[in-house]
Design an enzyme around this catalytic site. Structure first.
Site: not given
Ligand code: TGC
Ligand code: FAD
Length: 401
Positions: A139, A168, A244, A247, A284, A368-369
């Site tokens: 959350p 999730i 990630l 995915a 057009q 997924e970001g």
């Molecule tokens: P940062 O300092 O950049 O990195 C920490 C360590 O992680 C490594 N790293 C990665 N490794 C592999 N792949 C990547 N994409 C990586 N990005 C970073 C990095 O090299 C470092 O390693 P080390 O050995 O030097 O320590 O980490 P940070 O905490 O400052 O932030 C990175 C940031 C903001 C880019 C990352 O936290 C991020 O990508 N945030 C977005 C969160 C997100 O995408 N959540 C997804 C949840 S799952 C989901 O949404 C499922 S949706 C369902 C579906 O897929 O259909």
């Molecule tokens: P926040 O991080 O609170 O962001 C809110 C807004 O602020 C966004 O516009 C964001 O871009 C912006 N923001 C945040 N930080 C910054 C910054 N530094 N600079 C500028 N803007 C910023 N997660 C899992 O772990 N597993 C799953 O299976 C999964 N499935 C999902 C399925 C769906 C349908 C959805 C909606 C989400 C799912 N997620 C899952 C979570 C998803 O990865 C998060 O919703 C996503 O990473 C964004 O986090 P948040 O919703 O907390 O938004």
């Protein structure tokens, strides 16, 4: 004069594919047309995930398709991408289901699990007999997962996990959850049976997007595990971020499918519907909209294919996945919305898919970001100046008190 390009393919894209790649795509397309297209609008209306398709999709090898061994199909990255494109042509929820099972649950077991864990879970997951989910987001920790508050405490060979995960996918129907938690040693991954005492998953409802899929809030209340439930090779935040990457790669292909379907619907509709005594497609402005869609979809396809070829060559960098995800999701949502306008009032009914795709893509641009996070990842890559504070795990510490 006959229409020269009936589909969206303006660049002879098929000539860039192998026979095997075309076969994977065509087989998936056939499955989607026969099994998803007829039911998906109703599933959306009812907010129902089509569970009846879990086993048939397993039989076709959709789960963990790019993994080798353990009953998985061993597809190349390009084949996997072409498959996800067809899945999302059906619906983002269907592609997301396969992404979660494959990239977010089977992949971490495959990459970070023990041999026992792989043997125990992967063959059954490949058939859809065991379903998984992936708990990273919380959350209060979404874009910045390093801020997670879920804690795993070690007590000899035992672990106790407590915390809350949000959004999730599949959690309420999953058999196991890959849960990421802070420990004294840093972030670690655990395979949590969803039947474990203290584990609850509650679907988040109602939703205006991804209605044919399930996302839940998970509560872990002193869930007890053993060391054998921990993913032994997953150390630090890099492990979930690597999942990630898998995915996100599927998404950058998948959304092209949603865009293609939206375009096709708009083209067919405007060729057949007449206003001012002419087909709408003869005006057009309508042609300009269709042409812009063809341009952007074909460019998106080339980005996806090139990204896939880099992945197959072992050369793909996370920033390049961000490039593909940001570009192609942005492209797809623009096209779905534009396609909706071309359907007039009918475009807001459930009889046509573009608005459903557009609504789904609102979620895809967030999970997924988010668009913003991928922008910042690319911005950091091109300037070497992080716009967000990196290394927050280190900054906040992982001390378990
Ligand atoms: P940062 O300092 O950049 O990195 C920490 C360590 O992680 C490594 N790293 C990665 N490794 C592999 N792949 C990547 N994409 C990586 N990005 C970073 C990095 O090299 C470092 O390693 P080390 O050995 O030097 O320590 O980490 P940070 O905490 O400052 O932030 C990175 C940031 C903001 C880019 C990352 O936290 C991020 O990508 N945030 C977005 C969160 C997100 O995408 N959540 C997804 C949840 S799952 C989901 O949404 C499922 S949706 C369902 C579906 O897929 O259909
Ligand atoms: P926040 O991080 O609170 O962001 C809110 C807004 O602020 C966004 O516009 C964001 O871009 C912006 N923001 C945040 N930080 C910054 C910054 N530094 N600079 C500028 N803007 C910023 N997660 C899992 O772990 N597993 C799953 O299976 C999964 N499935 C999902 C399925 C769906 C349908 C959805 C909606 C989400 C799912 N997620 C899952 C979570 C998803 O990865 C998060 O919703 C996503 O990473 C964004 O986090 P948040 O919703 O907390 O938004």
């Amino acid at each position: 004069m006959a229409i020269k390009f009936k589909g969206v393919d303006f660049i002879e894209f098929d000539t860039l594919l192998t026979d095997d790649e075309r076969l994977v795509r065509d087989n998936t397309r056939k499955f989607i047309e026969e099994n998803i297209v007829p039911i998906i609008e109703l599933c959306n209306r009812e907010g129902r995930f089509p569970k009846e398709l879990i086993a048939p999709m397993g039989e076709l090898g959709f789960y963990g398709a790019s993994l080798e061994g353990y009953g998985c199909a061993g597809m190349s990255a390009v084949e996997y991408g072409l498959m996800t494109q067809e899945l999302e042509r059906g619906d983002s929820g269907v592609r997301s289901f396969v992404s979660v099972q494959s990239g977010l649950c089977m992949y971490p077991i495959y990459a970070f699990g023990s041999e026992e864990q792989k043997e125990k879970y992967l063959p059954k997951m490949a058939k859809g007999e065991i379903l998984g989910c992936f708990g990273l987001t919380e959350p209060d920790a979404g874009s910045d997962p390093a801020g997670m508050q879920t804690i795993a405490r070690r007590d000899g060979e035992q672990w106790t996990i407590s915390g809350t995960k949000r959004w999730i996918g599949l959690a309420s129907i999953a058999d196991i959850a890959v849960i990421w938690a802070k420990t004294d040693e840093g972030v670690r991954g655990f395979l949590v049976p969803t039947s474990a005492p203290g584990f609850t998953a509650t679907p988040i409802q109602p939703k205006l997007a991804m209605r044919a899929s399930i996302q839940c809030e998970i509560h872990l209340d002193n869930v007890r595990l053993t060391e054998a439930d921990r993913l032994p090779l997953a150390t630090g935040l890099t492990a979930p971020l690597t999942c990630l990457d898998e995915a996100r790669y599927g998404i950058l292909w998948g959304v092209v499918g949603a865009a293609r379907d939206s375009y096709q619907v708009a083209l067919d509709y405007t060729l057949n519907r007449h206003q001012f005594n002419r087909p709408i497609a003869s005006f057009q402005i309508a042609q300009q909209k269709l042409v812009n869609m063809v341009l952007e979809i074909n460019k998106g396809l080339l980005v996806a294919l090139h990204t896939g070829r880099l992945k197959d060559a072992g050369m793909l960098r996370p920033e390049q996945i961000s490039f593909g995800k940001l570009n192609n999701v942005r492209m797809a949502i623009d096209i779905a919305r534009e396609a909706r306008t071309m359907l007039g009032g009918n475009g807001i009914t459930l009889d046509y898919s573009p608005m459903r795709h557009a609504n789904n893509l609102e979620a895809v641009r967030t999970y997924e970001g988010t668009d913003e996070i991928h922008t910042l990842i690319i911005g950091r890559a091109i300037t070497d100046l992080p716009a967000f504070e990196s290394g927050t795990v280190a900054r906040r510490g992982c001390q378990v008190t």
